[in-house]
Design an enzyme around this catalytic site. Structure first.
Site, PDB file in Angstrom:
ATOM      1  N   CYS A 142       3.832  -5.554  16.241  1.00 22.24           N
ATOM      2  CA  CYS A 142       5.201  -5.970  15.914  1.00 22.24           C
ATOM      3  C   CYS A 142       5.601  -7.210  16.694  1.00 22.24           C
ATOM      4  CB  CYS A 142       6.174  -4.829  16.215  1.00 22.24           C
ATOM      5  SG  CYS A 142       5.859  -3.321  15.280  1.00 22.24           S
ATOM      6  N   ARG A 167       5.678  -1.376   7.786  1.00 20.46           N
ATOM      7  CA  ARG A 167       5.905  -2.829   7.746  1.00 20.46           C
ATOM      8  C   ARG A 167       6.295  -3.244   6.324  1.00 20.46           C
ATOM      9  NH1 ARG A 167       4.125  -4.018  12.675  1.00 20.46           N
ATOM     10  NH2 ARG A 167       2.464  -2.685  13.474  1.00 20.46           N
TER      11      ARG A 167
END
Length: 215
Positions: A52, A129
């Site tokens: 991330c 995601r």
């Protein structure tokens, strides 16, 4: 008799994007705040995680490219505002990257569920995601999902926004990996007479259903 709990409906392409109002690192934000601009809304599983961190750094370094496309960025994870702030400060300290866009704090998972970001096969408590491209009218135009283990390509999201904007502006489609300046695809003819005439209309002609032109 035990009943199976129903899952929230997934958002649908070319339909209004789910409305939301949520706390972010830049104050309270609503979908309506972005009306009149393109919006890229993207989720990540958790703050202070390595994949991330690479994605947020990539979005940040390309923020000017999105801005040139009249496109805003908005992140989200199921973490608190304080966790988001601490993480973005850590990214700046360790990687020298400022995060210029807001991040939604979705502790209730309300926004994540509305957008189908929670995939039980991956996790019941973290968003995958997921990336959503929303047009200036608030219509959901594209959805891209990646697994938790693999980072998405921010360059591809930039390219996708450019492709959508080009299709809207010129009534055309774009081929695989199209880049601005390359030929675009002319919509196929709708009648037999139009198909017969297509070869003589000045396009880059392959067959009646496959023609390109340069904008």
């Amino acid at each position: 008799m035990e009943t199976q709990q129903s899952q929230p409906a997934m958002p649908q392409l070319n339909c209004p994007a789910p409305e939301f109002t949520a706390k972010t690192t830049h104050g309270v934000k609503s979908l309506s705040d972005y009306r009149g601009k393109w919006l890229v809304l993207f989720a990540h599983p958790a703050d202070f995680t390595p994949v991330c961190t690479t994605e947020f750094s990539a979005f940040a370094t390309r923020a000017d490219q999105f801005r040139e496309l009249d496109t805003e960025l908005l992140g989200l994870s199921i973490d608190s505002v304080h966790a988001h702030i601490a993480w973005t400060r850590s990214i700046k300290e360790n990687f020298g990257v400022d995060i210029p866009f807001p991040i939604i704090a979705d502790l209730s998972m309300e926004v994540a569920h509305a957008y189908g970001m929670i995939q039980p096969g991956a996790s019941d408590t973290a968003a995958v995601r997921a990336t959503f491209v929303i047009d200036p009218q608030g219509v959901l135009r594209a959805m891209v999902y990646y697994p938790m283990s693999n980072g998405r390509s921010v360059d591809e999201i930039v390219r996708l926004v450019k492709s959508l904007q080009t299709s809207d502006a010129h009534g055309v489609a774009t081929p695989e990996n199209w880049q601005p300046g390359e030929p675009v695809i002319v919509p196929p003819p709708a009648t037999a007479d139009e198909a017969e005439a297509r070869q003589d209309q000045g396009y880059e002609y392959v067959d009646w259903y496959f023609c390109k032109k340069t904008l």
